[in-house]
Design an enzyme around this catalytic site. Structure first.
Site, PDB file in Angstrom:
ATOM      1  N   TYR A  45      12.256  41.276  17.418  1.00 41.22           N
ATOM      2  CA  TYR A  45      13.160  41.731  16.341  1.00 41.22           C
ATOM      3  C   TYR A  45      14.438  40.919  16.377  1.00 41.22           C
ATOM      4  O   TYR A  45      14.990  40.678  17.452  1.00 41.22           O
ATOM      5  CB  TYR A  45      13.505  43.212  16.535  1.00 41.22           C
ATOM      6  CG  TYR A  45      12.798  44.111  15.542  1.00 41.22           C
ATOM      7  CD1 TYR A  45      12.872  43.828  14.174  1.00 41.22           C
ATOM      8  CD2 TYR A  45      12.086  45.229  15.953  1.00 41.22           C
ATOM      9  CE1 TYR A  45      12.227  44.647  13.257  1.00 41.22           C
ATOM     10  CE2 TYR A  45      11.444  46.042  15.041  1.00 41.22           C
ATOM     11  CZ  TYR A  45      11.520  45.751  13.687  1.00 41.22           C
ATOM     12  OH  TYR A  45      10.883  46.548  12.780  1.00 41.22           O
ATOM     13  N   GLU A  47      17.233  41.128  13.588  1.00 40.29           N
ATOM     14  CA  GLU A  47      18.080  41.356  12.422  1.00 40.29           C
ATOM     15  C   GLU A  47      19.395  40.610  12.554  1.00 40.29           C
ATOM     16  O   GLU A  47      19.999  40.602  13.629  1.00 40.29           O
ATOM     17  CB  GLU A  47      18.393  42.843  12.249  1.00 40.29           C
ATOM     18  CG  GLU A  47      17.238  43.648  11.688  1.00 40.29           C
ATOM     19  CD  GLU A  47      16.471  44.347  12.776  1.00 40.29           C
ATOM     20  OE1 GLU A  47      16.390  43.799  13.893  1.00 40.29           O
ATOM     21  OE2 GLU A  47      15.947  45.441  12.507  1.00 40.29           O
ATOM     22  N   ASP A 190      14.068  27.917  -9.605  1.00 42.90           N
ATOM     23  CA  ASP A 190      12.987  28.456  -8.770  1.00 42.90           C
ATOM     24  C   ASP A 190      11.898  27.385  -8.741  1.00 42.90           C
ATOM     25  O   ASP A 190      11.154  27.210  -9.711  1.00 42.90           O
ATOM     26  CB  ASP A 190      12.466  29.757  -9.387  1.00 42.90           C
ATOM     27  CG  ASP A 190      11.297  30.344  -8.594  1.00 42.90           C
ATOM     28  OD1 ASP A 190      10.703  29.627  -7.766  1.00 42.90           O
ATOM     29  OD2 ASP A 190      10.974  31.525  -8.822  1.00 42.90           O
ATOM     30  N   THR A 216       9.112  29.262  -2.712  1.00 44.13           N
ATOM     31  CA  THR A 216       8.177  29.729  -1.697  1.00 44.13           C
ATOM     32  C   THR A 216       7.841  28.507  -0.848  1.00 44.13           C
ATOM     33  O   THR A 216       8.121  27.373  -1.233  1.00 44.13           O
ATOM     34  CB  THR A 216       6.876  30.291  -2.310  1.00 44.13           C
ATOM     35  OG1 THR A 216       6.370  29.341  -3.239  1.00 44.13           O
ATOM     36  CG2 THR A 216       7.111  31.609  -2.995  1.00 44.13           C
ATOM     37  N   LYS A 219       3.085  26.891  -1.394  1.00 47.39           N
ATOM     38  CA  LYS A 219       2.331  26.330  -2.526  1.00 47.39           C
ATOM     39  C   LYS A 219       2.214  24.814  -2.315  1.00 47.39           C
ATOM     40  O   LYS A 219       1.590  24.402  -1.352  1.00 47.39           O
ATOM     41  CB  LYS A 219       3.014  26.715  -3.835  1.00 47.39           C
ATOM     42  CG  LYS A 219       3.066  28.242  -4.047  1.00 47.39           C
ATOM     43  CD  LYS A 219       3.554  28.608  -5.419  1.00 47.39           C
ATOM     44  CE  LYS A 219       3.492  30.102  -5.667  1.00 47.39           C
ATOM     45  NZ  LYS A 219       4.719  30.826  -5.269  1.00 47.39           N
ATOM     46  N   ARG A 225       2.965  31.344   4.133  1.00 42.35           N
ATOM     47  CA  ARG A 225       3.584  32.235   3.165  1.00 42.35           C
ATOM     48  C   ARG A 225       5.023  32.484   3.595  1.00 42.35           C
ATOM     49  O   ARG A 225       5.285  32.773   4.761  1.00 42.35           O
ATOM     50  CB  ARG A 225       2.860  33.583   3.166  1.00 42.35           C
ATOM     51  CG  ARG A 225       1.968  33.714   2.035  1.00 42.35           C
ATOM     52  CD  ARG A 225       0.839  34.639   2.132  1.00 42.35           C
ATOM     53  NE  ARG A 225      -0.189  33.909   1.463  1.00 42.35           N
ATOM     54  CZ  ARG A 225      -0.159  33.633   0.152  1.00 42.35           C
ATOM     55  NH1 ARG A 225       0.775  34.103  -0.629  1.00 42.35           N
ATOM     56  NH2 ARG A 225      -1.104  32.901  -0.390  1.00 42.35           N
TER      57      ARG A 225
HETATM   58  N1  DSN Z   1       1.528  34.406  -7.535  1.00 42.75           N
HETATM   59  C1  DSN Z   1       2.250  33.181  -7.791  1.00 42.75           C
HETATM   60  C2  DSN Z   1       1.423  32.230  -8.566  1.00 42.75           C
HETATM   61  O1  DSN Z   1       0.211  32.282  -8.456  1.00 42.75           O
HETATM   62  O2  DSN Z   1       1.959  31.399  -9.272  1.00 42.75           O
HETATM   63  C3  DSN Z   1       3.558  33.413  -8.421  1.00 42.75           C
HETATM   64  O3  DSN Z   1       4.263  34.352  -7.689  1.00 42.75           O
END
Ligand code: DSN
Length: 429
Positions: A45, A47, A190, A216, A219, A225
């Site tokens: 932990y 925080e 974003d 994120t 991707k 993730r």
């Molecule tokens: N779920 C994502 C996507 O597939 O683009 C977006 O949050």
């Protein structure tokens, strides 16, 4: 006792190796990323932030988090990076909370035009707790900056999102900046979908134009993730307190202890993204998407293809997703601009090349894959969505069953299996 989970993981491994993963927001992480993610760091932990934790024993965790932050700053050329957001939506919540008070106006691309839930969509926190105004794409499927400007002048948003999830074109951040400046809005890019393309130099970086950047990490960036929030030089000038406002929004505002195993895995993936080989990867992702798009009679400037299915019939998104899944190709149904059917039963599919490119597939492979896609889609002709809403659920259930026993789709699946198994999946083969 042996867990029942491990045989299921083995089953999923087979799916990932024998099929073609074409959801554009998915990718395959390296063995090293998996190693960090599955490490004992999950036990701790922490925080707070490095040097300012609520609990003891965080000396090593501090080193790891500081390292991830430094790598992010270097990779995206920004003075501030925060790596604790659990994923993209919490990162966007934290930024909204830091920039806006409840009831303030936020503007983002409509979901039906390829935007994201957190950018002001119905039912999302971003329209429940804030006044959401959506801009759209025009007839050419590109962002309608005239409309965006008119809406901004009318509604004076506090925050403007420049980000997409189902948009096959590059973004012109300069145009967003001009409009944000006209109304004094904070511009947040974003870059979740295109982060890897930005690192690879395929897409322009928003760093000179935006105040804040969210992304994120799983991707095109090919990490675990997770998510990052970054503040640009411009953003710091606009609000010198913005870093601590975002930190407070993350904790105690929205989250508890950070996922340290995730932070470590992010650091590993950022090290990988700093290697020259990542530039080659990103360039290949875009080359592959351009070829795939051309073969499917559309265009792509990035990593994804938005394919309308109107020439196959009415409301064909579900049917196409089912048929392709039976053939061993994973995609997602998606609305298309000006959606002729319904947001729940859309008329398109969204496909992408990040995961296939990680396996080493190139342009000639995209031509083959497009061929299989077109063959599989022939099997949905005549399976149009019923106009009567109350018949749709049962119709789709029956359609799924029918496609499951379709002989042509089984033949394609066997061909794809032989093809796909030639390309290793990191962390599996
Ligand atoms: N779920 C994502 C996507 O597939 O683009 C977006 O949050």
């Amino acid at each position: 006792m042996a867990s029942k989970v491990f045989p299921l993981i083995e089953k999923e491994k087979i799916r990932q190796v024998t099929g073609l993963e074409m959801i554009p927001s998915e990718n395959y992480v390296s063995s090293d990323v998996l190693k960090a993610l599955g490490s004992i760091l999950t036990n701790k932990y922490s925080e707070g932030f490095p040097g300012r934790r609520y609990y003891g024993g965080n000396e090593v965790i501090d080193e790891i988090e500081n390292y991830a932050v430094d790598l992010a700053k270097k990779l995206f050329n920004v003075p501030v990076a925060l790596v604790q957001s659990y994923s993209g939506s919490p990162a966007n919540m934290a930024v909204t909370m830091a920039v806006c008070s409840p009831g303030d106006t936020v503007m983002g691309l409509a979901l039906s035009s390829g935007g994201h839930l957190t950018h002001g969509a119905n039912l999302s926190f971003s329209s429940i707790f804030y006044k959401a105004v959506n801009y759209n794409v025009g007839k050419d499927w590109k962002i309608d900056f005239e409309e965006l400007e008119a809406l901004a002048l009318k509604h004076k948003p506090k925050l403007i999102w420049a980000g997409t999830t189902a948009y096959p074109y590059k973004l012109d951040y300069k145009k967003f900046r001009k409009i944000a400046d006209k109304v004094g809005a904070t511009l947040v890019a974003d870059i979740a979908h295109i982060a890897g393309l930005i690192v690879g130099g395929v897409h322009e970086s928003p760093a000179p134009f935006a105040d804040i950047i969210t992304t994120t990490t799983h991707k095109t960036l090919r990490g675990p993730r997770g998510a990052m929030v970054m503040v640009t030089e411009r953003g710091l000038k606009k609000d010198p307190e913005i870093k601590s406002k975002i930190e407070r929004a993350i904790i105690p505002g929205l989250q508890g202890g950070p996922h340290n195993h995730q932070t470590a895995a992010i650091a590993v993936s950022l090290e990988e993204a700093l290697q020259p080989s990542f530039k080659k990867y990103a360039a290949q992702v875009a080359k592959n998407a351009a070829v795939l798009a051309k073969e499917l009679d559309t265009t792509s400037e990035v990593h994804l293809v938005l394919m309308p299915l109107t020439s196959y019939g009415y409301g064909m998104g579900y049917q196409a997703q089912y048929a392709l899944e039976e053939a061993g190709i994973t995609v997602n149904k998606n609305t298309i601009p000006g959606e002729p059917a319904s947001p729940f039963y859309p008329s398109g599919i969204r496909l992408g090349t990040p995961a296939l490119t990680t396996r080493g597939m190139k342009e000639k492979d995209m031509i083959k894959i497009a061929g299989w896609i077109k063959r599989a889609l022939e099997e949905i002709r005549g399976l149009d969505l019923p106009q009567e809403q109350d018949l749709r659920k049962d119709f789709l259930k029956e359609t799924k069953k029918k496609l499951h026993t379709n002989k042509n789709l089984k033949i394609i699946r066997a061909e794809i299996k032989t093809f796909a198994e030639k390309f290793p999946v990191p962390g599996i083969n």
